[in-house]
Design a protein around this motif. Structure first.
Motif, PDB file in Angstrom:
ATOM      1  N   THR A 143      20.674   2.571  50.882  1.00 36.35           N
ATOM      2  CA  THR A 143      21.382   2.414  52.120  1.00 36.35           C
ATOM      3  C   THR A 143      21.623   4.386  52.713  1.00 36.35           C
ATOM      4  OG1 THR A 143      22.755   1.286  51.025  1.00 36.35           O
ATOM      5  CG2 THR A 143      24.068   2.174  52.379  1.00 36.35           C
ATOM      6  N   ALA A 144      21.443   5.556  52.196  1.00 40.98           N
ATOM      7  CA  ALA A 144      21.688   6.266  52.433  1.00 40.98           C
ATOM      8  C   ALA A 144      20.053   6.237  53.360  1.00 40.98           C
ATOM      9  CB  ALA A 144      21.629   7.972  51.792  1.00 40.98           C
ATOM     10  N   ARG A 145      18.837   6.167  52.761  1.00 39.43           N
ATOM     11  CA  ARG A 145      17.500   5.975  53.440  1.00 39.43           C
ATOM     12  C   ARG A 145      17.104   5.095  54.791  1.00 39.43           C
ATOM     13  NH1 ARG A 145      12.109   5.491  50.056  1.00 39.43           N
ATOM     14  NH2 ARG A 145      12.527   7.425  49.341  1.00 39.43           N
ATOM     15  N   PHE A 154      28.976   5.411  55.691  1.00 39.21           N
ATOM     16  CA  PHE A 154      29.262   4.735  55.966  1.00 39.21           C
ATOM     17  C   PHE A 154      29.621   4.010  57.210  1.00 39.21           C
ATOM     18  CE2 PHE A 154      31.200   6.732  52.287  1.00 39.21           C
ATOM     19  CZ  PHE A 154      31.389   5.371  51.050  1.00 39.21           C
ATOM     20  N   SER A 155      27.944   4.388  57.653  1.00 36.25           N
ATOM     21  CA  SER A 155      27.757   3.695  59.753  1.00 36.25           C
ATOM     22  C   SER A 155      28.407   2.508  59.574  1.00 36.25           C
ATOM     23  CB  SER A 155      26.740   4.881  60.125  1.00 36.25           C
ATOM     24  OG  SER A 155      25.997   4.260  59.498  1.00 36.25           O
ATOM     25  N   ARG A 156      28.285   2.072  60.574  1.00 38.08           N
ATOM     26  CA  ARG A 156      28.496   0.287  60.532  1.00 38.08           C
ATOM     27  C   ARG A 156      26.847  -0.164  60.491  1.00 38.08           C
ATOM     28  NH1 ARG A 156      29.914  -2.841  66.266  1.00 38.08           N
ATOM     29  NH2 ARG A 156      29.606  -4.005  66.000  1.00 38.08           N
ATOM     30  N   ARG A 171      29.044  -0.929  48.977  1.00 43.46           N
ATOM     31  CA  ARG A 171      29.698   0.329  49.626  1.00 43.46           C
ATOM     32  C   ARG A 171      30.905   0.279  49.192  1.00 43.46           C
ATOM     33  NH1 ARG A 171      27.890   2.034  55.284  1.00 43.46           N
ATOM     34  NH2 ARG A 171      28.556   0.215  56.219  1.00 43.46           N
ATOM     35  N   LEU A 172      32.163  -0.787  49.151  1.00 46.53           N
ATOM     36  CA  LEU A 172      32.757  -0.885  48.567  1.00 46.53           C
ATOM     37  C   LEU A 172      33.151  -1.374  47.335  1.00 46.53           C
ATOM     38  CD1 LEU A 172      33.967  -3.730  51.658  1.00 46.53           C
ATOM     39  CD2 LEU A 172      34.880  -1.387  51.479  1.00 46.53           C
TER      40      LEU A 172
END
Length: 735
Positions: A143-145, A154-156, A171-172
């Motif tokens: 996800t970070a990549r 945590f961006s949209r 993420r939740l």
């Protein structure tokens, strides 16, 4: 490697993880139910001594008093040789309800711990927990990549519903899943004796040999509050060598049944306290609220399992079948593909077929399978490499760079690299560029200079194919038709006419959003979400090649809107402008995430001409937070070509547009949008100096003129449009 760590455990252990997390979610509710059902303890300073006296008076044959982490107190006793168990009211020592262990709880616990398979089941459950741990860690890293770094984790998110749902749920829930998997592995290791323990207090060898001391008179029981009690076990009736055994949240010990003296006591050591904490974190026993939270988080695992399988199936479906693929050791052309979503494989299939028809034996495979030792008869290597995120390797190229660097510098195979990407991204084809650099450093001969394909352009691919044909000394025509998403019927609901006076017909066309259910969208068959700046692909009648138009609306607006001008001989524009309300035409959404305002409060400068106003109007319409937004718009004549004229005034009045500057090439004072920019150069330089982002939409000539003017405006500050592009503060969408 990272994707493999995420994909394969997820596919192999998906069902096991679903069973474990669902059963864990059910079990997480039970501690909260126990807390709700436990009798309230009105005497907060009640000592174990008083409680034991009360219970012994009510149940003379009491064997043990046990307090659960929920606060529920249970007494186990014998009455006339028959065992009994009751839930105790600590205020009276009387039973308030018979205690019955829940068969459902036992069944669910056995399912969760061991799948009803004993030690084999415990090891299987541990494997599931290990898989969940690997999935959680690799998922966070992916996800970070994907979003461009840890600061934006945590961006949209944008993209298909299944992909967004997969990451949003992750993420939740990832913190809870990490905690549950780590604690599960710890508890399994402890069960099998893999974690060093601490010795328990030895049973005393010397006792008074007397009986009859009342618990209420024993000093240790008088000093121990009921809140810390875990178990108080009474001595066996008639056995003067037996003792009272006390276990609390802090330690355990033994008391003489005749004198009440403490015979031995030991506080729990670090490992025992850690064990208790891990048990509490995993089960929620003693922390009911935490248990409920972890249970809710565990429910995310089945959702991620389902969406993960959907994403895997979609990726498999997107990858075309390579027909007539030669064996790697027999091929004269080695064609390797690095693709993230599958589209690059389509180009590879086209190239494979063309080379095969030209008489070559072609082996096509993933860059991740790169193995020069297998290519016994190869005469050349061709790499088609897409770029994932900010210059990272795509899925099917994992580990390729490491293998390429490890090849000895004695290679004689000529090599060509073709990169696929989007010029709107700062690291356009960054991965392909890195591949070409490492190949050059490693001494690989160059079959062709590195080339790139922007936005899957069939025309650029065909041009590169002709260059490849020249290098191979025979013609090579690559006619590629990208596989388009499923088209939906778009029904026109309104149109606004422009340009008639200038003999340049144009219109703002508004379509209804096709309806699609959640299941359709999860499977990737529904009409995709969209925002201003994304592209609407239209499939005109008589052509399989779509034409793309920038969107002037977002899904929450409730309609699809584009600006269209008629081009001489234009097949698609002609069909669109001939539509009347109620007519339909097939279309689909293509994401264009780079062309939109950055997610901050910095000013935005919108520059466009003609129908290029479309996405810029969409940005203004969506500017509900009233960030500073300045529009520069060029058209032919104010009476016939002022798209969104009324809306511009409204948007200025309500603060969605800070300023609007127009330029008309056929008006009283003839000017182009470049002239308006030059005249307002001081303000533009000030805005850009304050961090403003520039978005340009329209024809290539207009965009080139705008870049030239901005270069002059920014020269005194040392900035250039090129530098702004690197910072994603100067973005173009041209046609």
């Amino acid at each position: 490697m990272l994707r493999a760590l995420h994909k394969f455990p997820g596919l192999v252990a998906a069902l096991l993880i679903v069973v474990l997390t669902l059963s864990g979610a059910v079990l997480s509710v039970l501690p909260a139910l126990e807390v709700a059902q436990a009798p309230a303890q009105t005497e907060t300073d009640l000592a174990v001594a008083a409680l034991a006296d009360r219970v012994a008076a009510a149940y003379p044959g009491v064997e043990q008093i046990r307090r659960a982490p929920s606060g529920r107190i249970t007494a186990f006793y014998f009455d006339g040789g028959r065992p009994g168990a009751v839930v105790i009211d600590p205020a009276t020592g009387e039973g308030v309800a018979d205690y019955e262990s829940s068969s459902f709880q036992r069944w669910m616990t056995n399912l969760h711990r061991s799948l009803f398979l004993g030690d084999v089941g415990r090891l299987t459950a541990a494997a599931g927990a290990g898989s969940l741990l690997v999935l959680s860690i690799s998922g966070v890293m992916l996800t970070a990549r994907r979003v461009g770094g840890w600061r934006r984790v945590f961006s949209r998110l944008r993209g298909p519903l299944a992909g967004r749902l997969h990451v949003e749920v992750a993420r939740l829930t990832v913190i809870g899943l990490l905690l549950s998997s780590v604690t599960a592995l710890f508890m399994t290791a402890d069960t099998f004796g893999l974690i060093p323990g601490e010795s328990v207090t030895a049973f005393p060898t010397e006792v008074s040999g007397r009986v009859g001391a009342a618990p209420g008179a024993m000093p240790l029981l008088r000093e121990t509050p009921v809140a810390s009690l875990r178990e108080l076990t009474f001595p066996y009736e008639g056995d003067p060598t037996d003792v009272f055994t006390l276990k609390t949240s802090t330690g355990e010990g033994y008391l003489d049944q005749g004198t009440g003296a403490t015979l031995a006591w030991a506080d729990f050591g670090a490992w025992q306290r850690l064990n208790q904490t891990v048990y509490m974190l995993h089960t929620g026993q003693g922390a009911a609220s935490l248990g409920l939270i972890l249970g809710l988080m565990a429910l995310g695992a089945p959702v991620m399992a389902a969406t993960g399988v959907i994403l895997w199936a979609q990726a498999r479906r997107a990858r075309p079948r390579i027909t007539g693929n030669a064996v790697a050791g027999q091929a004269d052309v080695i064609l390797l593909v690095g693709s993230e979503g599958g589209s690059t494989w389509g180009f590879a299939a086209t190239l494979h077929d063309a080379l095969t028809q030209a008489g070559h034996k072609v082996y096509t495979g993933a860059m991740a399978q790169f193995s020069p030792g297998r290519y016994k008869r190869a005469e050349r290597v061709i790499l088609l490499a897409a770029t994932y995120g900010d210059g990272a390797a795509p899925a099917s190229a994992a580990g390729f760079l490491e293998r390429l660097e490890a090849v000895p510098r004695t290679q004689t195979l000529p090599l060509a690299v073709l990169g696929f990407g989007d010029r709107q991204f700062p690291q356009f084809c960054g991965y392909a560029v890195e591949v070409a650099r490492i190949a050059a450093d490693g001494g690989w001969p160059e079959l062709l200079p590195i080339a790139t394909v922007n936005r899957q352009s069939p025309q650029e691919f065909a041009r590169w194919g002709r260059a490849l044909g020249e290098a191979l000394a025979h013609p090579l025509e690559l006619s590629h038709s990208p596989v388009n998403p499923r088209a939906h019927a778009l029904t026109l609901i309104s149109r606004r006419e422009y340009g008639a006076e200038m003999q340049a017909p144009a219109a703002i066309l508004r379509f209804a959003v096709p309806k699609s259910g959640v299941l359709e969208r999860l499977a990737g068959h529904g009409f995709a979400r969209f925002s201003p700046g994304d592209l609407l692909g239209i499939l005109p009648e008589g052509s399989a090649i779509p034409r793309f138009y920038s969107l002037a609306s977002r899904r929450r607006d409730g309609f699809i809107e584009i600006c269209v001008s008629r081009h001489p001989g234009g097949l698609c524009s002609g069909q669109l402008l001939d539509l009347q309300p109620g007519d339909s035409i097939p279309g689909f959404i293509r994401r264009n995430p780079a062309f939109r305002p950055a997610r901050n409060r910095k000013p935005v400068i919108l520059i466009g001409a003609g129908t290029g106003i479309g996405p810029l109007a969409g940005f203004a319409r969506a500017n509900s937070r009233r960030r500073p937004m300045h529009l520069y718009f060029g058209a032919r004549h104010p009476d016939s070509d002022l798209f969104y004229g009324e809306e511009m005034r409204d948007w200025q009045e309500d603060g969605r547009l800070t300023s609007v500057t127009t330029a008309f090439s056929r008006g009283v004072s003839r000017a182009y949008v470049q002239d308006a920019l030059r005249a307002d150069g001081a303000r533009i330089a000030h805005l850009i100096g304050d961090g403003a982002q520039v978005l340009v939409c329209g024809g290539r000539e207009m965009a080139a003129g705008v870049a030239e003017v901005l270069s002059d405006i920014l020269a005194p500050s040392g900035m250039t449009p090129a530098l702004l592009k690197v910072e994603a503060r100067y973005v173009e969408d041209t046609h």
